[in-house]
Scaffold this motif. Structure first.
Motif, PDB file in Angstrom:
ATOM      1  N   CYS A  78      46.441  78.992-117.770  1.00 31.78           N
ATOM      2  CA  CYS A  78      45.304  78.084-117.660  1.00 31.78           C
ATOM      3  C   CYS A  78      44.160  78.723-116.886  1.00 31.78           C
ATOM      4  O   CYS A  78      42.999  78.637-117.295  1.00 31.78           O
ATOM      5  CB  CYS A  78      45.759  76.785-116.984  1.00 31.78           C
ATOM      6  SG  CYS A  78      44.423  75.621-116.635  1.00 31.78           S
ATOM      7  N   ILE A  98      42.394  81.473-118.981  1.00 26.06           N
ATOM      8  CA  ILE A  98      41.501  80.907-119.995  1.00 26.06           C
ATOM      9  C   ILE A  98      40.281  80.262-119.344  1.00 26.06           C
ATOM     10  O   ILE A  98      39.153  80.383-119.848  1.00 26.06           O
ATOM     11  CB  ILE A  98      42.272  79.907-120.863  1.00 26.06           C
ATOM     12  CG1 ILE A  98      43.334  80.640-121.691  1.00 26.06           C
ATOM     13  CG2 ILE A  98      41.327  79.134-121.779  1.00 26.06           C
ATOM     14  CD1 ILE A  98      44.170  79.752-122.568  1.00 26.06           C
ATOM     15  N   CYS A  99      40.481  79.610-118.210  1.00 30.60           N
ATOM     16  CA  CYS A  99      39.332  79.031-117.493  1.00 30.60           C
ATOM     17  C   CYS A  99      38.364  80.121-117.030  1.00 30.60           C
ATOM     18  O   CYS A  99      37.141  79.936-117.049  1.00 30.60           O
ATOM     19  CB  CYS A  99      39.817  78.212-116.305  1.00 30.60           C
ATOM     20  SG  CYS A  99      40.625  76.663-116.750  1.00 30.60           S
ATOM     21  N   GLY A 118      39.783  76.892-125.560  1.00 23.10           N
ATOM     22  CA  GLY A 118      40.339  75.665-124.987  1.00 23.10           C
ATOM     23  C   GLY A 118      41.538  75.164-125.749  1.00 23.10           C
ATOM     24  O   GLY A 118      42.537  74.727-125.155  1.00 23.10           O
ATOM     25  N   GLY A 170      44.552  77.286-124.880  1.00 22.40           N
ATOM     26  CA  GLY A 170      45.160  76.888-123.612  1.00 22.40           C
ATOM     27  C   GLY A 170      45.946  75.599-123.726  1.00 22.40           C
ATOM     28  O   GLY A 170      47.005  75.444-123.097  1.00 22.40           O
ATOM     29  N   THR A 185      42.013  72.854-120.345  1.00 21.84           N
ATOM     30  CA  THR A 185      41.337  73.950-121.034  1.00 21.84           C
ATOM     31  C   THR A 185      40.501  73.441-122.216  1.00 21.84           C
ATOM     32  O   THR A 185      39.414  73.967-122.479  1.00 21.84           O
ATOM     33  CB  THR A 185      42.364  74.970-121.531  1.00 21.84           C
ATOM     34  OG1 THR A 185      43.336  74.309-122.365  1.00 21.84           O
ATOM     35  CG2 THR A 185      43.077  75.630-120.360  1.00 21.84           C
TER      36      THR A 185
END
Length: 285
Positions: free
Chosen positions: A23, A26-27, A159, A162, A196
């Motif tokens: 997470c 990806i963030c 997003g 994720g 996400t």
């Protein structure tokens, strides 16, 4: 100043607090896309505003000038004006055909008084130079817009990636949880997975709105560039192009030969009546 937590929903805060490594990676990518996108959007906005202001200023000077090449002779650069670059490219090409030089010298005005006119084919080369300058100006206006397009296209998919990854981890936790899976054990994983997607949409939606606004603005400016190039072309054509007919004589009618008429092949049973017979026939009727 209120803390950042007051602007975020409780569910989003809960998901960030229990975020996994996937997470956060990806963030981080979404944050990088967002920073890049907003940097391009803001720089492009200020650039377009500056170009538009410079174009209006140069257009006013051009229309108030007494001669089509007056601003070219002054050699005063307008760095941010796309109109100026188009005008300068056309004047360089025109000056080459008129005077044999592409930069105005000290005797430019005096030599221009005794210069003749150019042919329509030479004017075509001037128009090609303007078209090339318009294309280069359009490329400069559209530069780096691909970064914004990439951000608004890739952010929702990141997003979603994720979210799917987080749900898979949640299902894995369900199978290994002692005593069965409960809501308290599933909530962190599901919430983290949805974070996400929320962040991806927060990156993509503003980027899409700003991208469409900038694209429409750039298209309008490119249309104005084409219109200005047409205005310059019309002015140069009236002032500097010789449209008189050439001295080449047309061929005589005898040189063209006699026209060939197809022979009539009628049957003997129905001869063609002569003009006198036809007149007499109508007289009897």
């Amino acid at each position: 100043m209120p803390p950042l937590e007051s602007f975020l929903s409780p569910g989003l805060l809960y998901g960030l607090e229990h975020g996994s490594l996937t997470c956060w990676v990806i963030c981080g990518l979404l944050a990088l896309f967002s920073i890049t996108s907003w940097a391009v959007i803001l720089s492009k906005h200020f650039l377009l505003s500056r170009v538009q202001k410079a174009n209006l200023s140069f257009l006013r000077e051009y229309r108030e000038s007494n001669h089509a090449l007056e601003l070219y002779q002054q050699r005063e650069p307008h760095e941010y004006s796309s109109f100026y670059h188009i005008y300068h490219a056309a004047c360089r090409e025109l000056s080459w055909y008129l005077l044999g030089e592409d930069e105005p010298g000290s005797t430019f005005a005096a030599r221009l008084q005794g210069a003749g006119r150019i042919t329509p084919s030479q004017m075509g080369a001037v128009q090609v130079a303007m078209e090339r300058s318009v294309a280069e100006a359009a490329l400069r206006l559209e530069a780096r817009m691909g970064w914004v397009s990439t951000s608004l296209s890739a952010a929702p998919f990141l997003g979603l990636l994720g979210t799917v990854w987080g749900i898979l981890d949640t299902f894995s936790t369900m199978t290994t949880a002692a005593g069965g899976a409960t809501l308290s054990t599933l909530a962190p994983g599901i919430t983290t997975a949805l974070v996400t997607t929320v962040l991806g949409l927060l990156v993509a939606v503003p980027s899409m709105i700003c991208y469409n606004a900038l694209v429409n603005r750039i298209r309008g400016m490119v249309v104005r560039l084409d219109n200005f190039a047409s205005e310059i072309s019309a002015g140069f054509d009236r002032t500097f192009v010789d449209h008189r007919f050439s001295n080449e004589a047309l061929p005589s009618l005898s040189a063209l030969g006699t026209p060939s008429m197809p022979a009539f092949t009628g049957s003997s049973s129905s001869p063609i009546p002569s003009a006198a017979a036809s007149h007499a026939m109508h007289a009897r009727v």
